[in-house]
Scaffold this active site. Structure first.
Site, PDB file in Angstrom:
ATOM      1  N   CYS A   1      -1.960 -13.958  -4.823  1.00  8.89           N
ATOM      2  CA  CYS A   1      -1.832 -14.516  -3.471  1.00  8.89           C
ATOM      3  C   CYS A   1      -1.967 -16.030  -3.520  1.00  8.89           C
ATOM      4  CB  CYS A   1      -2.849 -13.895  -2.519  1.00  8.89           C
ATOM      5  SG  CYS A   1      -4.547 -14.221  -2.972  1.00  8.89           S
TER       6      CYS A   1
ATOM      7  N   PHE B   1     -10.834  -5.289  -6.900  1.00  6.45           N
ATOM      8  CA  PHE B   1     -10.722  -6.279  -5.813  1.00  6.45           C
ATOM      9  C   PHE B   1     -10.312  -5.546  -4.526  1.00  6.45           C
ATOM     10  CE2 PHE B   1      -9.526  -8.216  -9.854  1.00  6.45           C
ATOM     11  CZ  PHE B   1     -10.355  -9.309  -9.933  1.00  6.45           C
TER      12      PHE B   1
ATOM     13  N   ASP C   1     -15.387  -3.605  -5.910  1.00  6.93           N
ATOM     14  CA  ASP C   1     -15.399  -4.966  -5.364  1.00  6.93           C
ATOM     15  C   ASP C   1     -16.739  -5.579  -5.704  1.00  6.93           C
ATOM     16  OD1 ASP C   1     -13.463  -6.474  -3.111  1.00  6.93           O
ATOM     17  OD2 ASP C   1     -15.510  -7.251  -3.196  1.00  6.93           O
TER      18      ASP C   1
ATOM     19  N   ALA D   1     -14.880  -7.422 -11.496  1.00  5.30           N
ATOM     20  CA  ALA D   1     -13.742  -6.676 -12.045  1.00  5.30           C
ATOM     21  C   ALA D   1     -13.459  -7.061 -13.492  1.00  5.30           C
ATOM     22  CB  ALA D   1     -12.500  -6.913 -11.188  1.00  5.30           C
TER      23      ALA D   1
ATOM     24  N   ARG E   1       0.844  -1.197   0.000  1.00  2.82           N
ATOM     25  CA  ARG E   1       0.000   0.000   0.000  1.00  2.82           C
ATOM     26  C   ARG E   1       0.883   1.251   0.000  1.00  2.82           C
ATOM     27  NH1 ARG E   1      -3.939  -3.425   2.224  1.00  2.82           N
ATOM     28  NH2 ARG E   1      -3.109  -3.694   4.306  1.00  2.82           N
TER      29      ARG E   1
HETATM   30  N1  SAH Z   1      -6.914  -5.523  -1.829  1.00  3.62           N
HETATM   31  C1  SAH Z   1      -7.639  -5.877  -0.630  1.00  3.62           C
HETATM   32  C2  SAH Z   1      -7.818  -7.368  -0.448  1.00  3.62           C
HETATM   33  C3  SAH Z   1      -8.518  -8.059  -1.602  1.00  3.62           C
HETATM   34  S1  SAH Z   1      -9.246  -9.586  -1.173  1.00  3.62           S
HETATM   35  C4  SAH Z   1      -6.946  -5.247   0.580  1.00  3.62           C
HETATM   36  O1  SAH Z   1      -5.832  -4.722   0.449  1.00  3.62           O
HETATM   37  O2  SAH Z   1      -7.523  -5.280   1.670  1.00  3.62           O
HETATM   38  C5  SAH Z   1     -10.070  -9.982  -2.651  1.00  3.62           C
HETATM   39  C6  SAH Z   1     -11.365  -9.226  -2.883  1.00  3.62           C
HETATM   40  O3  SAH Z   1     -11.813  -9.520  -4.208  1.00  3.62           O
HETATM   41  C7  SAH Z   1     -12.524  -9.601  -1.966  1.00  3.62           C
HETATM   42  O4  SAH Z   1     -12.958  -8.449  -1.303  1.00  3.62           O
HETATM   43  C8  SAH Z   1     -13.614 -10.147  -2.888  1.00  3.62           C
HETATM   44  O5  SAH Z   1     -14.918  -9.730  -2.508  1.00  3.62           O
HETATM   45  C9  SAH Z   1     -13.238  -9.520  -4.199  1.00  3.62           C
HETATM   46  N2  SAH Z   1     -13.643 -10.230  -5.418  1.00  3.62           N
HETATM   47  C10 SAH Z   1     -13.631 -11.557  -5.654  1.00  3.62           C
HETATM   48  N3  SAH Z   1     -13.983 -11.801  -6.928  1.00  3.62           N
HETATM   49  C11 SAH Z   1     -14.202 -10.606  -7.520  1.00  3.62           C
HETATM   50  C12 SAH Z   1     -14.558 -10.200  -8.835  1.00  3.62           C
HETATM   51  N4  SAH Z   1     -14.751 -11.092  -9.804  1.00  3.62           N
HETATM   52  N5  SAH Z   1     -14.681  -8.879  -9.083  1.00  3.62           N
HETATM   53  C13 SAH Z   1     -14.468  -7.964  -8.115  1.00  3.62           C
HETATM   54  N6  SAH Z   1     -14.121  -8.297  -6.854  1.00  3.62           N
HETATM   55  C14 SAH Z   1     -13.995  -9.596  -6.563  1.00  3.62           C
END
Ligand code: SAH
Length: 389
Positions: free
Chosen positions: A332, A219, A241, A271, A203
């Site tokens: 991840c 995401f 998200d 996304a 970040r």
């Molecule tokens: N970047 C975040 C963590 C991401 S976790 C941080 O720093 O805190 C992954 C996220 O992707 C979750 O919140 C989940 O709801 C979202 N997600 C999963 N599939 C998705 C999709 N197809 N489109 C958008 N968001 C999605």
């Protein structure tokens, strides 16, 4: 102690070198062994290898706790290991960080236990039936090590994985600090342990390139990267998200950091669909795109599908960026990492017909230490790259 667990494949040296796992296809399970029992692992030829815990309910049969023959595997060892993990964090974390990983499972030599701490509240995730059998010992060790005001625990094998308050009381609103950033966290309803502390330093890296820029955080979950970019002076931030509660939490996190809501655009969408629409319209309105999806390859068998998904996603993001734009992209998945992930990003750029310059490749922060000899335990890669042409 039960009968020893005998290897059927010559993996003794791999375990001695630090790898803590033996799967069911490489051992003969002794009769009468129960999940949670402490057992000795012996090599094909009967030579002593390690002592650890057995799980007869999942394919991950053995987890090594020690390769020292005189070391006892019991509650006192859990406490000593958790205390060592705490001491590592005291050495590496700045004072203004109150959300961090206290115990990173096997990497901290505490098999089966992941524990994050948010402003004095411990959020524990233990693995499956083995973790369930050892949960009380984990909780006791964490309480001893940091005297948390509350402990929340989750385990897939208990209550369908729902979070349970196992000690203390939770404040109405739990807020922790990450340097200059403040975040609320819901340890009962949130994903994983409630927040992704592993991206803290990444970040900062996104913040460092965001001043004056228009940033898409795809995401986004509860807006970790969004808050970082906005505090660093981004011109606009779009938080995307698929989960409405996550985006709602991002709105609260903006307010918590004193950020104006009018530069914060919110999108609840897939996304892939959103980026594909941007590409179709030839719209290059974002200078920075952050991609931090959930693992696309949670199992080895999903590697091919996961690779295709990462490639498609990154290709769309690269197509949607202008020259001079930045891609901040993460995987991840422990099954697609390191050079393999960078190669996927390279392929995505090639397909998009663009040139990328990689400013850096990083992993999780220092509160996610890596155990030597255990490459499988590493899981996060974060690539920061600029579109040069
Ligand atoms: N970047 C975040 C963590 C991401 S976790 C941080 O720093 O805190 C992954 C996220 O992707 C979750 O919140 C989940 O709801 C979202 N997600 C999963 N599939 C998705 C999709 N197809 N489109 C958008 N968001 C999605």
């Amino acid at each position: 102690m039960s009968q020893p667990l005998r290897l059927t494949r010559r993996l003794g040296d791999v375990v001695r070198a630090g790898h803590p796992w033996v799967f069911s296809d490489a051992v003969t399970i002794p009769k009468g062994a129960r999940t949670g029992d402490v057992v000795d692992l012996v090599d094909v030829d009967g030579a002593w290898v390690a002592r650890g815990t057995i799980d007869v309910d999942t394919p991950l049969t053995f987890r090594s706790w020690t390769t020292r023959r005189d070391e006892v595997v019991d509650a006192a060892l859990v406490s000593a290991r958790v205390a060592a993990a705490r001491d590592l964090r005291r050495d590496v974390l700045p004072h203004d960080v109150s959300g961090y990983r206290l115990v990173h499972g096997e990497n901290d030599y505490v098999p089966g236990l992941h524990c994050d701490v948010f402003a004095g509240v411990a959020s524990i995730r233990s693995d499956g039936p083995l973790g369930a059998a050892w949960e009380q010992r984990y909780v006791a060790a964490v309480r001893e090590a940091i005297r948390p005001r509350a402990v929340v625990a989750r385990n897939r094998a208990i209550d369908d994985g729902a979070a349970r308050l196992v000690h203390g009381t939770l404040p109405d609103e739990l807020v922790f600090r990450e340097g200059g950033r403040r975040f609320e966290v819901d340890v009962l309803e949130g994903q994983k342990t409630g927040f992704f502390v592993d991206q803290r330093e990444n970040r900062d890296r996104v913040a460092s390139i965001s001043r004056g820029k228009s940033v898409l955080n795809a995401f986004a979950y509860t807006g970790g990267f969004s808050v970082a970019a906005a505090l660093a002076g981004a011109r606009g931030v779009t938080t995307l998200d698929i989960s409405r509660p996550a985006v709602d939490a991002a709105v609260r996190n903006f307010a918590l950091n004193g950020l104006a809501a009018d530069t914060h655009e919110l999108v609840v969408a897939d996304a892939f669909d959103y980026l594909s629409a941007l590409v179709d319209r030839g719209e290059r309105r974002f200078d920075v795109i952050v991609l931090d999806p959930p693992s696309f390859a949670p199992r080895r068998s999903a590697i091919a599908k996961g690779t295709a998904a990462y490639r498609a996603l990154n290709e769309m993001a690269i197509r949607a960026l202008p020259v001079g734009g930045w891609l901040a992209t993460a995987s991840c998945s422990s099954h697609i990492r390191g050079d393999a992930f960078v190669a996927i990003v390279a392929e995505a750029a090639q397909r998009a017909g663009r040139q990328l310059a990689v400013a850096g490749v990083w992993g999780a922060g220092p509160d996610h230490p890596r155990r030597l000899g255990f490459a499988d335990g590493d899981y996060l890669d974060f690539v920061l790259a600029r579109v040069q042409a």
